[in-house]
Design an enzyme around this catalytic site. Structure first.
Site, PDB file in Angstrom:
ATOM      1  N   SER A 104       0.720  -1.090  -0.139  1.00 42.66           N
ATOM      2  CA  SER A 104       0.126  -0.269   0.002  1.00 42.66           C
ATOM      3  C   SER A 104       0.865   1.139  -0.221  1.00 42.66           C
ATOM      4  O   SER A 104       1.612   1.691  -0.789  1.00 42.66           O
ATOM      5  CB  SER A 104      -0.840   0.007   1.276  1.00 42.66           C
ATOM      6  OG  SER A 104      -2.033   0.927   1.090  1.00 42.66           O
ATOM      7  N   ASP A 243      -2.307   6.238  -3.266  1.00 44.41           N
ATOM      8  CA  ASP A 243      -1.309   5.542  -2.850  1.00 44.41           C
ATOM      9  C   ASP A 243      -0.736   4.516  -3.779  1.00 44.41           C
ATOM     10  O   ASP A 243      -1.221   4.256  -4.681  1.00 44.41           O
ATOM     11  CB  ASP A 243      -1.799   5.123  -1.435  1.00 44.41           C
ATOM     12  CG  ASP A 243      -2.778   3.799  -1.338  1.00 44.41           C
ATOM     13  OD1 ASP A 243      -3.465   3.875  -2.496  1.00 44.41           O
ATOM     14  OD2 ASP A 243      -2.610   3.184  -0.557  1.00 44.41           O
ATOM     15  N   ASP A 245      -1.134   1.618  -4.015  1.00 46.67           N
ATOM     16  CA  ASP A 245      -1.846   0.412  -4.545  1.00 46.67           C
ATOM     17  C   ASP A 245      -3.322   0.883  -4.939  1.00 46.67           C
ATOM     18  O   ASP A 245      -4.286   0.176  -5.168  1.00 46.67           O
ATOM     19  CB  ASP A 245      -2.120  -0.891  -3.736  1.00 46.67           C
ATOM     20  CG  ASP A 245      -2.781  -0.604  -2.516  1.00 46.67           C
ATOM     21  OD1 ASP A 245      -2.758   0.603  -2.123  1.00 46.67           O
ATOM     22  OD2 ASP A 245      -3.505  -1.594  -1.748  1.00 46.67           O
ATOM     23  N   ASP A 247      -5.787   2.301  -3.387  1.00 46.59           N
ATOM     24  CA  ASP A 247      -7.162   1.868  -2.701  1.00 46.59           C
ATOM     25  C   ASP A 247      -7.257   3.078  -1.723  1.00 46.59           C
ATOM     26  O   ASP A 247      -8.367   3.111  -1.104  1.00 46.59           O
ATOM     27  CB  ASP A 247      -7.001   0.603  -2.018  1.00 46.59           C
ATOM     28  CG  ASP A 247      -6.287   0.402  -0.856  1.00 46.59           C
ATOM     29  OD1 ASP A 247      -5.236   1.427  -0.767  1.00 46.59           O
ATOM     30  OD2 ASP A 247      -6.174  -0.338   0.000  1.00 46.59           O
TER      31      ASP A 247
END
Length: 447
Positions: A104, A243, A245, A247
């Protein structure tokens, strides 16, 4: 049951250091494969695997492919895609489970493994505990004739893009809007600019040159300064800051100011309630969300339902209560009408849609309420449990007494990093700083 591997968002740590080693990734994959193949070796079983742009992603993707195929799972490799794409494509491709290899917002030297069930939602604590037990004990491999196959899926990004675009009202376009999108040199570095351009926006992309080592480095939702500068320099209408990833998201207004997840959720909850779209008149958020958000909702007859920190706990509460909007101050915005997990790009499009619908500028939409002053200190520790230290316990008790009736205090361990998070809210900023520094100092001495 004590969890040795899983934290609040899968398994995470420094790459090539326990538990984030190739060997453990293979063990986890074999365990997850066995868990989802409890009916035996008969039939077709699939797993989809996505990843972000970290250098170590190659190692973990290969190791997990070996683990899954060893237990008879057929592996569908998506390559670099946002985490919500895995949540979408797992049920779409009729897979038994999905995996996202990502840490992440963490630096490149970290990595992580997140599991999704066949419904596209993250696994429960109970399922993770069973997989962990299998991984630590070891599992019996499939017979030679039942070893799985691996296949590269080339159009996963495009399938995801079509679903994302469909979240806008039919026929709505973004013509005339200039948008900065910061992809954090991460998983959405191709998908996000493409989607915005296809919808008609003039796109200024940054953070779109990943090299395996620069993910989240001086960019992205945890470092939004670069996006803020780009918005001002290019005279953009707004910025979408993702960010690693994709999400989570931060919104940048036309003046370069940053709006966090609380402000975005306040906007969506208020407007959805006005339109009769907010299920149960409730927004689900974590204990980290600002007290100002709670007061904003209460003033409009709406409810803030708080959960433990972690978007998976937000989603669990949403599913249990039948709610359709939730998220975190950090920028996870979960809209179960559109996705099974936080999706920063979908949230950004919904914000743009509201700009188009109302004709209002980003700054007027991104400042929904006055925040109560909040201070957060992260204290790194090397081992043990500093929160059990007598001096830390006493410092926390003193702070609670000082804040009584004036604010609130939250002390917790991070579920993804070796950090103690010390957070307080109080209208008196002098008192606020004092209690946070007292506790943080005690934790530092104990650590």
């Amino acid at each position: 049951m004590t969890r040795q591997l899983f934290g609040t968002d899968g398994v995470r740590g420094t790459a090539n250091t326990y538990p984030m080693t190739a060997d453990m990734a293979m063990r986890l994959a074999a365990a997850a494969g066995r868990y989802f193949r409890r009916g035996g070796d008969v039939g077709v079983h699939r797993v989809v695997i996505g990843k972000d742009t970290r250098l170590s992603g190659y190692m973990f993707e290969t190791a997990m492919t070996a683990g899954f195929t060893s237990t008879g799972m057929n592996v569908l490799l998506l390559g670099p895609v946002p985490t919500p794409a895995v949540g979408l494509l797992t049920p779409s491709m009729r897979a038994d489970l999905g995996v996202m290899i990502s840490a992440s917002h963490n630096p490149h030297y970290d990595n992580g493994i997140k599991f999704f069930g066949p419904d596209g939602y993250k696994l429960s604590d109970e399922a993770e505990a069973e997989i962990e037990a299998l991984a630590l004990a070891g599992v019996e491999p499939a017979r030679p004739e039942n070893i799985g196959r691996a296949k590269r899926i080339d159009d996963g990004r495009f399938r995801y893009a079509e679903r994302v675009k469909a979240t806008l009202p039919p026929g709505q376009r973004l013509d005339g809007l200039k948008v900065v999108v910061d992809c954090a040199n991460g998983a959405a570095y191709r998908a996000a600019p493409e989607i915005l351009w296809e919808l008609g926006a003039e796109v200024i992309p940054i953070g779109v040159t990943p090299n395996g080592l620069n993910i989240n480095e001086d960019c992205g939702s945890t470092e939004p300064a670069a996006a803020s500068r780009a918005v001002i320099e290019h005279g953009a209408d707004m910025g979408i800051c993702l960010d690693g990833d994709a999400d989570r998201v931060m919104i940048i207004d036309e003046a370069g100011r940053v709006a966090d997840g609380d402000q975005i959720m306040a906007l969506f909850a208020t407007r959805w309630a006005e339109q009769g779209r907010l299920s149960g008149g409730t927004l689900v958020a974590t204990v980290m969300s600002n007290l100002g958000l709670e007061r904003h909702l209460q003033g409009r007859g709406l409810v803030l339902h708080r959960t433990a920190v972690g978007d998976r706990y937000v989603v669990a509460a949403m599913r249990a209560g039948g709610f359709n909007l939730g998220g975190e101050q950090s920028g996870h915005i979960v809209m179960t009408d559109h996705a099974t997990t936080g999706d920063g790009l979908v949230a950004g499009l919904q914000f743009l849609s509201e700009m188009g619908r109302t004709g209002q500028c980003a700054s007027s939409l991104a400042a929904q309420f006055q925040t109560v002053p909040q201070k957060l200190r992260n204290v790194r520790f090397g081992g043990g449990d500093p929160l059990t230290d007598a001096a830390v316990v006493a410092a926390i008790a003193d702070a609670e007494g000082m804040l009584a009736g004036q604010g609130r205090l939250l002390i917790r361990k991070s579920g993804t990093e070796p950090l103690i998070r010390v957070m307080a809210e109080c209208e008196d900023e002098t008192l606020l700083g004092q209690v946070v520094e007292n506790i943080a100092g005690a934790v530092e001495r104990a650590a």
